[in-house]
Design a protein around this motif. Structure first.
Motif, PDB file in Angstrom:
ATOM      1  N   VAL A  41      33.294  52.127  32.845  1.00 24.38           N
ATOM      2  CA  VAL A  41      33.354  51.320  31.616  1.00 24.38           C
ATOM      3  C   VAL A  41      34.769  51.410  31.046  1.00 24.38           C
ATOM      4  N   SER A  42      35.371  50.263  30.779  1.00 28.08           N
ATOM      5  CA  SER A  42      36.689  50.226  30.130  1.00 28.08           C
ATOM      6  C   SER A  42      36.501  49.711  28.717  1.00 28.08           C
ATOM      7  N   ILE A  43      36.972  50.483  27.741  1.00 27.92           N
ATOM      8  CA  ILE A  43      36.794  50.139  26.323  1.00 27.92           C
ATOM      9  C   ILE A  43      38.100  49.559  25.790  1.00 27.92           C
ATOM     10  N   LEU A  44      38.041  48.327  25.305  1.00 28.48           N
ATOM     11  CA  LEU A  44      39.218  47.717  24.687  1.00 28.48           C
ATOM     12  C   LEU A  44      39.367  48.306  23.282  1.00 28.48           C
ATOM     13  N   ALA A  45      40.486  48.960  23.059  1.00 28.72           N
ATOM     14  CA  ALA A  45      40.672  49.731  21.818  1.00 28.72           C
ATOM     15  C   ALA A  45      40.901  48.813  20.623  1.00 28.72           C
ATOM     16  N   ASP A  46      40.076  48.974  19.614  1.00 36.56           N
ATOM     17  CA  ASP A  46      40.269  48.341  18.313  1.00 36.56           C
ATOM     18  C   ASP A  46      39.500  49.169  17.285  1.00 36.56           C
ATOM     19  N   GLY A  47      39.508  48.716  16.043  1.00 37.91           N
ATOM     20  CA  GLY A  47      38.861  49.500  14.994  1.00 37.91           C
ATOM     21  C   GLY A  47      37.374  49.677  15.223  1.00 37.91           C
ATOM     22  N   PHE A  48      36.705  48.621  15.674  1.00 30.30           N
ATOM     23  CA  PHE A  48      35.269  48.714  15.910  1.00 30.30           C
ATOM     24  C   PHE A  48      34.966  49.705  17.035  1.00 30.30           C
ATOM     25  N   SER A  83      40.021  54.205  28.290  1.00 24.46           N
ATOM     26  CA  SER A  83      40.522  53.375  27.194  1.00 24.46           C
ATOM     27  C   SER A  83      42.021  53.593  27.048  1.00 24.46           C
ATOM     28  N   GLY A  84      42.579  53.081  25.926  1.00 26.91           N
ATOM     29  CA  GLY A  84      44.028  53.119  25.753  1.00 26.91           C
ATOM     30  C   GLY A  84      44.551  54.171  24.796  1.00 26.91           C
ATOM     31  N   TRP A  85      43.721  54.682  23.896  1.00 24.66           N
ATOM     32  CA  TRP A  85      44.214  55.595  22.870  1.00 24.66           C
ATOM     33  C   TRP A  85      43.706  57.018  23.125  1.00 24.66           C
ATOM     34  N   PRO A  86      44.531  58.024  22.856  1.00 24.43           N
ATOM     35  CA  PRO A  86      44.153  59.417  23.145  1.00 24.43           C
ATOM     36  C   PRO A  86      42.859  59.866  22.474  1.00 24.43           C
ATOM     37  N   ILE A  87      42.507  59.258  21.340  1.00 23.61           N
ATOM     38  CA  ILE A  87      41.308  59.693  20.628  1.00 23.61           C
ATOM     39  C   ILE A  87      40.057  59.495  21.482  1.00 23.61           C
ATOM     40  N   PHE A  88      40.087  58.547  22.412  1.00 16.97           N
ATOM     41  CA  PHE A  88      38.934  58.336  23.301  1.00 16.97           C
ATOM     42  C   PHE A  88      38.818  59.472  24.316  1.00 16.97           C
ATOM     43  N   TYR A 124      45.309  55.796  28.817  1.00 13.29           N
ATOM     44  CA  TYR A 124      46.722  55.500  29.055  1.00 13.29           C
ATOM     45  C   TYR A 124      47.123  54.389  28.089  1.00 13.29           C
ATOM     46  N   GLY A 125      48.062  54.687  27.222  1.00 11.50           N
ATOM     47  CA  GLY A 125      48.465  53.701  26.226  1.00 11.50           C
ATOM     48  C   GLY A 125      49.543  54.255  25.321  1.00 11.50           C
ATOM     49  N   PRO A 126      49.768  53.601  24.217  1.00 14.19           N
ATOM     50  CA  PRO A 126      50.846  54.009  23.312  1.00 14.19           C
ATOM     51  C   PRO A 126      50.565  55.368  22.671  1.00 14.19           C
ATOM     52  N   LYS A 127      51.647  56.086  22.368  1.00 14.95           N
ATOM     53  CA  LYS A 127      51.523  57.292  21.552  1.00 14.95           C
ATOM     54  C   LYS A 127      51.281  56.822  20.114  1.00 14.95           C
ATOM     55  N   VAL A 128      50.034  56.803  19.747  1.00 18.95           N
ATOM     56  CA  VAL A 128      49.660  56.204  18.459  1.00 18.95           C
ATOM     57  C   VAL A 128      50.322  56.940  17.294  1.00 18.95           C
ATOM     58  N   ALA A 129      50.409  58.265  17.397  1.00 19.43           N
ATOM     59  CA  ALA A 129      51.034  59.033  16.313  1.00 19.43           C
ATOM     60  C   ALA A 129      52.491  58.625  16.121  1.00 19.43           C
TER      61      ALA A 129
END
Length: 418
Positions: A312-319, A340-345, A354-359
């Motif tokens: 399952v690939s989760i497209l990262a957004d607020g929801f 997913s794309g954000w480390p919180i996942f 794998y994605g942007p360093k959100v912090a």
């Protein structure tokens, strides 16, 4: 002068009065000179005594002693060194005032200039608004505050931040923004989906969103924001294919992947298109499940339960962030990985992100705030995309799913959750 001497010490004759007496010329001159000298010394006393009282300390008489008198005409004036006694009774009081003045002057001289600047520095007020919960954004808020501190803004000194959280309740953002406006904030920082729910504002707005700003209507292009808004986007379409490449390396027999995303999220169609294109190149079947509400999410999970995909690939957004645990728990129950794309996942149990360093993006948000505070218009500040990226692997999840991670992939990871 004769008139002044006569007024100052009446009873002493002047030269014209002496001339009428029966004395020889020499005797008359001698008598006049002596009396003139006495009168001059008395005038000198009258003129000098007030000045001396200001510059010398009066010596108070000891208890039981006679009160000291001012010097009489003909007596020499004595300085402090000679224990001069001021002819004015208030000399000591003036001396005390002089000491206080000197002390205050010296104190002001040695006060650090930074403290003086702090006392006069203007306090800037930021209104932070989001539809999410405080707990879900705590590390990102801290990164934002660090960025402000690096640019010279400190809460309680020259900065005040008013935080408003929607707590996941639909429709609360406009009310929260109006509350911030009543508090007379200087600027609004809109996080995530709150940027799309703002009422009309005259205040400048700085945003951080996961959506495409052009599709959102915030800009004609990244270089040309519209109106009074500018900021950062976390969306990086090119990373969609990279995540599928990494998943294929970990699962060589991968053939079918389910994508969960919110179709109302601006730019979601771009992410879906990029994923399907990469899937075709890798020989993968992509099943897309729209999940803009919790009801739609529950229906999508039920459909996957009947015919489970391999991942399952989760497209990262607020929801997705707010419902990430339900999605990841479902995937683990079916023994399939979620990515997913954000480390919180990854921190919540996904196999990898794998994605942007959100912090870093939230820290960069302080740049826009600083520029606006210094007079820049948001429309003159180009919208930025992420420039730093992070690969996080959750080894606990990999072991639970019996997925072997090659040493080369572990070497490429920025962080490994054991």
């Amino acid at each position: 002068m004769n008139a002044l001497l006569a007024i100052a010490k009446p009873g002493f004759p002047d030269r014209s009065q002496c001339q009428g007496q029966d004395h020889g010329n020499e005797q008359r001159e001698e008598i006049f000179d002596k009396k003139r000298s006495v009168r001059l010394r008395h005038v000198e006393y009258l003129l000098k005594a007030p000045l001396l009282a200001r510059h010398y300390h009066a010596i108070e008489p000891k208890a039981g002693s006679a009160i000291r008198r001012p010097p009489r005409p003909g007596e020499p004036f004595r300085t402090r060194k000679d224990k001069f006694v001021s002819p004015r009774p208030f000399g000591r009081r003036r001396d005390m005032h002089r000491r206080a003045f000197l002390a205050s002057t010296l104190a002001a001289t040695f006060v650090p200039q930074s403290l003086v600047a702090q006392s006069t520095e203007k306090i800037r007020r930021i209104g932070w608004v989001t539809a999410q919960t405080a707990a879900s954004l705590a590390p990102y808020v801290e990164a934002f505050r660090q960025g402000l501190s690096e640019r010279g803004y400190t809460e309680g000194r020259n900065l005040a931040i008013e935080y408003r959280y929607g707590e996941g309740i639909d429709g609360r953002v406009p009310e929260l923004v109006r509350e911030l406006v009543r508090l007379q904030v200087d600027l609004i920082v809109a996080q995530g989906t709150a940027a799309f729910e703002l009422p009309p504002l005259d205040l400048p707005v700085v945003f951080v969103i996961s959506a495409d700003p052009v599709s959102s209507g915030f800009a004609d292009s990244l270089a040309k924001p519209r109106g009074n808004k500018s900021g950062l986007t976390l969306m990086a379409i090119e990373l969609m294919g990279k995540r599928l490449d990494l998943l294929k390396d970990m699962m060589p027999k991968l053939r079918r992947v389910a994508f969960i995303g919110n179709p109302e999220h601006p730019g979601a169609h771009l992410e879906r298109g990029a994923s399907e294109e990469t899937g075709r190149q890798l020989g993968l079947t992509i099943d897309y499940f729209p999940t803009e509400t919790r009801e739609k999410l529950a229906a999508a999970l039920a459909a996957m339960a009947d015919d489970p995909p391999q991942a399952v690939s989760i497209l990262a957004d607020g929801f997705a962030v707010q419902n990430r645990q339900a999605i990841i728990d479902f995937a683990m129950s079916k023994h399939i990985p979620a990515i997913s794309g954000w480390p919180i996942f990854a921190q919540s149990g996904a196999l990898f992100t794998y994605g942007p360093k959100v912090a870093d993006s939230y820290r960069r948000l302080a740049y826009y705030v600083d520029r606006v505070f210094k007079g820049a218009r948001p429309a003159d500040l180009p919208i930025e995309q992420p420039t730093t990226f992070e690969f996080v692997i959750n080894m606990r999840t990999a072991k639970a799913l019996d997925i072997a991670i090659s040493p080369s992939l572990l070497m490429r990871a920025d962080r490994v959750i054991e």
